[in-house]
Design a protein around this motif. Sequence first.
Motif, PDB file in Angstrom:
ATOM      1  N   THR A   9      -0.236   0.419   7.939  1.00 18.66           N
ATOM      2  CA  THR A   9      -1.461   1.199   7.754  1.00 18.66           C
ATOM      3  C   THR A   9      -1.816   1.945   9.038  1.00 18.66           C
ATOM      4  OG1 THR A   9      -3.144  -0.371   8.554  1.00 18.66           O
ATOM      5  CG2 THR A   9      -2.385  -0.680   6.292  1.00 18.66           C
ATOM      6  N   SER A  10      -2.693   2.938   8.859  1.00 15.73           N
ATOM      7  CA  SER A  10      -3.294   3.602  10.020  1.00 15.73           C
ATOM      8  C   SER A  10      -4.378   2.674  10.575  1.00 15.73           C
ATOM      9  CB  SER A  10      -3.912   4.933   9.587  1.00 15.73           C
ATOM     10  OG  SER A  10      -4.958   4.678   8.664  1.00 15.73           O
ATOM     11  N   LEU A  11      -4.943   3.070  11.722  1.00 11.55           N
ATOM     12  CA  LEU A  11      -5.996   2.251  12.334  1.00 11.55           C
ATOM     13  C   LEU A  11      -7.210   2.131  11.417  1.00 11.55           C
ATOM     14  CD1 LEU A  11      -5.613   1.027  15.104  1.00 11.55           C
ATOM     15  CD2 LEU A  11      -6.955   2.877  16.077  1.00 11.55           C
ATOM     16  N   ASP A  12      -7.435   3.153  10.574  1.00  9.60           N
ATOM     17  CA  ASP A  12      -8.554   3.073   9.630  1.00  9.60           C
ATOM     18  C   ASP A  12      -8.101   2.554   8.260  1.00  9.60           C
ATOM     19  OD1 ASP A  12      -7.210   5.506   9.262  1.00  9.60           O
ATOM     20  OD2 ASP A  12      -9.010   6.611   8.685  1.00  9.60           O
ATOM     21  N   GLY A  13      -7.009   1.814   8.246  1.00 12.86           N
ATOM     22  CA  GLY A  13      -6.651   1.052   7.041  1.00 12.86           C
ATOM     23  C   GLY A  13      -6.049   1.844   5.902  1.00 12.86           C
ATOM     24  N   LYS A  14      -5.523   3.051   6.200  1.00 10.07           N
ATOM     25  CA  LYS A  14      -4.931   3.860   5.120  1.00 10.07           C
ATOM     26  C   LYS A  14      -3.427   3.588   5.038  1.00 10.07           C
ATOM     27  CE  LYS A  14      -8.925   5.741   4.570  1.00 10.07           C
ATOM     28  NZ  LYS A  14      -9.821   5.042   3.648  1.00 10.07           N
ATOM     29  N   THR A  15      -2.929   3.395   3.824  1.00  7.80           N
ATOM     30  CA  THR A  15      -1.496   3.141   3.629  1.00  7.80           C
ATOM     31  C   THR A  15      -0.748   4.420   3.269  1.00  7.80           C
ATOM     32  OG1 THR A  15      -1.811   2.634   1.306  1.00  7.80           O
ATOM     33  CG2 THR A  15      -1.913   0.787   2.840  1.00  7.80           C
ATOM     34  N   THR A  16      -1.495   5.489   3.007  1.00  8.51           N
ATOM     35  CA  THR A  16      -0.897   6.813   2.858  1.00  8.51           C
ATOM     36  C   THR A  16      -1.711   7.792   3.707  1.00  8.51           C
ATOM     37  OG1 THR A  16      -2.259   7.435   0.954  1.00  8.51           O
ATOM     38  CG2 THR A  16      -0.130   6.425   0.470  1.00  8.51           C
ATOM     39  N   ARG A  22       4.860   9.993   0.353  1.00  8.46           N
ATOM     40  CA  ARG A  22       5.808   9.425   1.316  1.00  8.46           C
ATOM     41  C   ARG A  22       5.079   8.989   2.577  1.00  8.46           C
ATOM     42  NH1 ARG A  22      10.653  12.580   0.518  1.00  8.46           N
ATOM     43  NH2 ARG A  22      11.213  12.284  -1.668  1.00  8.46           N
ATOM     44  N   ILE A  23       5.575   7.901   3.196  1.00 10.28           N
ATOM     45  CA  ILE A  23       4.893   7.412   4.402  1.00 10.28           C
ATOM     46  C   ILE A  23       5.722   7.592   5.677  1.00 10.28           C
ATOM     47  CG2 ILE A  23       3.531   5.729   3.104  1.00 10.28           C
ATOM     48  CD1 ILE A  23       5.420   3.542   4.176  1.00 10.28           C
ATOM     49  N   PHE A  24       7.010   7.987   5.510  1.00 10.66           N
ATOM     50  CA  PHE A  24       7.878   7.981   6.686  1.00 10.66           C
ATOM     51  C   PHE A  24       7.624   9.143   7.651  1.00 10.66           C
ATOM     52  CE2 PHE A  24      10.248   5.298   3.660  1.00 10.66           C
ATOM     53  CZ  PHE A  24      10.176   4.123   4.401  1.00 10.66           C
ATOM     54  N   GLN A  25       6.744  10.090   7.266  1.00 13.14           N
ATOM     55  CA  GLN A  25       6.406  11.172   8.195  1.00 13.14           C
ATOM     56  C   GLN A  25       5.531  10.663   9.341  1.00 13.14           C
ATOM     57  OE1 GLN A  25       6.323  11.634   4.909  1.00 13.14           O
ATOM     58  NE2 GLN A  25       7.064  13.663   4.339  1.00 13.14           N
ATOM     59  N   TRP A  26       4.830   9.550   9.132  1.00 18.48           N
ATOM     60  CA  TRP A  26       3.915   9.084  10.177  1.00 18.48           C
ATOM     61  C   TRP A  26       4.184   7.650  10.655  1.00 18.48           C
ATOM     62  CZ3 TRP A  26       0.858   4.921   8.685  1.00 18.48           C
ATOM     63  CH2 TRP A  26       0.703   4.714   7.301  1.00 18.48           C
ATOM     64  N   THR A  27       5.023   6.915   9.953  1.00 17.18           N
ATOM     65  CA  THR A  27       5.307   5.557  10.442  1.00 17.18           C
ATOM     66  C   THR A  27       6.349   5.653  11.565  1.00 17.18           C
ATOM     67  OG1 THR A  27       6.978   5.190   8.737  1.00 17.18           O
ATOM     68  CG2 THR A  27       4.743   4.475   8.245  1.00 17.18           C
ATOM     69  N   TRP A 130       1.938  -9.390   6.606  1.00 16.21           N
ATOM     70  CA  TRP A 130       2.555  -8.822   7.806  1.00 16.21           C
ATOM     71  C   TRP A 130       2.198  -7.337   7.809  1.00 16.21           C
ATOM     72  CZ3 TRP A 130       8.262 -11.071   8.005  1.00 16.21           C
ATOM     73  CH2 TRP A 130       8.185 -12.478   8.057  1.00 16.21           C
ATOM     74  N   LEU A 131       1.320  -6.990   8.735  1.00 14.50           N
ATOM     75  CA  LEU A 131       0.741  -5.647   8.728  1.00 14.50           C
ATOM     76  C   LEU A 131       1.128  -4.892   9.993  1.00 14.50           C
ATOM     77  CD1 LEU A 131      -1.379  -4.062   6.995  1.00 14.50           C
ATOM     78  CD2 LEU A 131      -3.071  -4.837   8.645  1.00 14.50           C
ATOM     79  N   THR A 132       1.759  -3.735   9.814  1.00 13.47           N
ATOM     80  CA  THR A 132       1.999  -2.879  10.973  1.00 13.47           C
ATOM     81  C   THR A 132       0.841  -1.899  11.060  1.00 13.47           C
ATOM     82  OG1 THR A 132       4.384  -3.027  10.746  1.00 13.47           O
ATOM     83  CG2 THR A 132       3.554  -1.213  12.045  1.00 13.47           C
ATOM     84  N   LEU A 133       0.255  -1.833  12.254  1.00  8.46           N
ATOM     85  CA  LEU A 133      -0.883  -0.941  12.500  1.00  8.46           C
ATOM     86  C   LEU A 133      -0.386   0.236  13.324  1.00  8.46           C
ATOM     87  CD1 LEU A 133      -3.727  -1.575  11.556  1.00  8.46           C
ATOM     88  CD2 LEU A 133      -4.190  -2.590  13.785  1.00  8.46           C
ATOM     89  N   LEU A 144      -5.047  -0.763   1.557  1.00  5.10           N
ATOM     90  CA  LEU A 144      -4.251  -1.981   1.374  1.00  5.10           C
ATOM     91  C   LEU A 144      -4.564  -2.617   0.019  1.00  5.10           C
ATOM     92  CD1 LEU A 144      -2.337  -3.517   3.293  1.00  5.10           C
ATOM     93  CD2 LEU A 144      -4.256  -5.006   3.844  1.00  5.10           C
ATOM     94  N   VAL A 145      -5.849  -2.576  -0.323  1.00  5.56           N
ATOM     95  CA  VAL A 145      -6.299  -3.098  -1.626  1.00  5.56           C
ATOM     96  C   VAL A 145      -7.293  -2.097  -2.215  1.00  5.56           C
ATOM     97  CG1 VAL A 145      -5.979  -5.561  -1.158  1.00  5.56           C
ATOM     98  CG2 VAL A 145      -8.091  -4.453  -0.449  1.00  5.56           C
ATOM     99  N   LEU A 146      -7.546  -2.220  -3.499  1.00  4.85           N
ATOM    100  CA  LEU A 146      -8.513  -1.336  -4.154  1.00  4.85           C
ATOM    101  C   LEU A 146      -9.932  -1.656  -3.683  1.00  4.85           C
ATOM    102  CD1 LEU A 146      -7.083  -1.637  -7.776  1.00  4.85           C
ATOM    103  CD2 LEU A 146      -6.928   0.367  -6.286  1.00  4.85           C
ATOM    104  N   SER A 147     -10.852  -0.713  -3.888  1.00  6.04           N
ATOM    105  CA  SER A 147     -12.259  -0.957  -3.530  1.00  6.04           C
ATOM    106  C   SER A 147     -12.898  -1.850  -4.585  1.00  6.04           C
ATOM    107  CB  SER A 147     -13.010   0.368  -3.432  1.00  6.04           C
ATOM    108  OG  SER A 147     -12.409   1.172  -2.465  1.00  6.04           O
ATOM    109  N   GLU A 148     -12.571  -3.099  -4.520  1.00  9.43           N
ATOM    110  CA  GLU A 148     -13.114  -4.098  -5.455  1.00  9.43           C
ATOM    111  C   GLU A 148     -13.544  -5.299  -4.643  1.00  9.43           C
ATOM    112  OE1 GLU A 148     -10.578  -5.415  -8.564  1.00  9.43           O
ATOM    113  OE2 GLU A 148      -9.963  -3.390  -9.113  1.00  9.43           O
ATOM    114  N   LYS A 149     -14.366  -6.144  -5.283  1.00  9.40           N
ATOM    115  CA  LYS A 149     -14.844  -7.338  -4.585  1.00  9.40           C
ATOM    116  C   LYS A 149     -13.717  -8.363  -4.442  1.00  9.40           C
ATOM    117  CE  LYS A 149     -19.162  -9.887  -4.697  1.00  9.40           C
ATOM    118  NZ  LYS A 149     -20.306 -10.212  -5.553  1.00  9.40           N
TER     119      LYS A 149
END
Length: 177
Positions: A9-16, A22-27, A130-133, A144-149
């Motif tokens: 994820t990014s520092l603000d918790g975004k997985t895209t 695709r995520i490989f442009q920024w990982t 296991w989270l890469t930041l 990482l997860v949906l906006s749910e409780k």
Amino acid sequence: MKIILLMVTSLDGKTTRWNESRIFQWTSKEDQDNFSSLIKKKSLLIMGRKTFDAAKKMIKLSPKILHVVFTTEPEKYLDLVVPGQLEFVNGSAINIINKLDDRGYKEALLLGGEHLNTEFFKEKLVNEVWLTLEPYLFGIGNQLVLSEKLNIDLTLQSITKLNKKGTLLLKYEANKN
Ligand SMILES: NC(=O)c1ccc[n+]([C@@H]2O[C@H](COP(=O)([O-])OP(=O)(O)OC[C@H]3O[C@@H](n4cnc5c(N)ncnc54)[C@H](OP(=O)(O)O)[C@@H]3O)[C@@H](O)[C@H]2O)c1
């Protein structure tokens, strides 16, 4: 079965990044190397259909690794099925995991995305995260997860700095309650 959720994820918790699939442009290269070496060591990889769609060109089938893709329409993917290597399943996470347990699988990597992660967390199926930041802020993107409780309690086990830029690999254990 032990289930490890593996995500970047990014520092603000975004997985895209925004709405890109695709995520490989920024990982980072270091995270990509870590991911590649980890998935080769595991015999069971689990993902949602949208994650499969985003990653399918890079998936290399092998008799040593079973890829399980969750979809409500497994019949659409019959042409792609290779038993024991690439299977499409429909159903509750707990039922599918019990069936995989019966087939002798002892450990799995859960590779996302947010829909499937949320279901696995709700069913208390995740043992480790296991989270890469990556040091970016995207503002908009998948999570990482949906906006749910949810109320998942984790304990940090280790922090590894993967590169000079400050990409961190954080390993957490989920506390059972
Ligand atoms: N940064 C990272 O580490 C990381 C990791 C993974 C993914 N991603 C990104 O996240 C995006 C995809 O994530 P997402 O949350 O949108 O999708 P997702 O969780 O990968 O897939 C959602 C789909 O999975 C299927 N599904 C989920 N639960 C199911 C169940 N219990 N039974 C049957 N089918 C089930 C459904 O497929 P159908 O619509 O076919 O029914 C649903 O539409 C991609 O762009 C990917 O690149 C990033």
